[in-house]
Scaffold this active site. Sequence first.
Site, PDB file in Angstrom:
ATOM      1  N   HIS A   1      87.536  26.041  32.244  1.00  0.00           N
ATOM      2  CA  HIS A   1      88.177  27.298  32.258  1.00  0.00           C
ATOM      3  C   HIS A   1      88.074  28.120  33.512  1.00  0.00           C
ATOM      4  O   HIS A   1      87.214  27.680  34.274  1.00  0.00           O
ATOM      5  CB  HIS A   1      87.852  27.969  30.966  1.00  0.00           C
ATOM      6  CG  HIS A   1      86.438  28.270  30.939  1.00  0.00           C
ATOM      7  ND1 HIS A   1      85.438  27.456  30.400  1.00  0.00           N
ATOM      8  CD2 HIS A   1      85.601  29.220  31.585  1.00  0.00           C
ATOM      9  CE1 HIS A   1      84.069  27.806  30.546  1.00  0.00           C
ATOM     10  NE2 HIS A   1      84.225  29.067  31.122  1.00  0.00           N
ATOM     11  N   ALA A   2      88.594  29.117  33.488  1.00  0.00           N
ATOM     12  CA  ALA A   2      88.344  30.114  34.642  1.00  0.00           C
ATOM     13  C   ALA A   2      87.964  31.496  33.899  1.00  0.00           C
ATOM     14  O   ALA A   2      88.200  31.501  32.679  1.00  0.00           O
ATOM     15  CB  ALA A   2      89.417  30.269  35.580  1.00  0.00           C
TER      16      ALA A   2
END
Length: 140
Positions: free
Chosen positions: A52-53
């Site tokens: 994820h970011a």
Amino acid sequence: MTISNIRFQELPKIIDERGNLSFVESPRFIPFDIKRVYWIYDVPGGEKRGGHAYRTLNEMIIALSGSFDVEFDDGENKAKYTLNRSYTGIFVPQLIWRSLTNFSTNALCLIIASEDYDENNYIRNYSEFVSLKKIASANE
């Protein structure tokens, strides 16, 4: 933000025959105010963490024990680093996709974050991440 904004941070290492000591301080070694600290451990062989970011969160990742790889992607470029020293952290700015892989037995990953936990800060869909990066780049 791009891969070029990722940077290693050497932390103090005080050597003592009784055992070594390292530490972090904000803003001296951590380039943000510390809001949250968490750790990842007992990762089964072959498992992957992250993927994820963050929209606005910055973090420092440190391998307190053992080793693991950190894979980064800024939407155009990719990089992979191995963390295996408890006195070296890696600064990861917002809007960088990250995955943690290849955990050694008994690896302990410490993550120091600039913000409190907020599920809305996560970008968990890679296509959405790439779209947001394009928008951010156009606005720079």
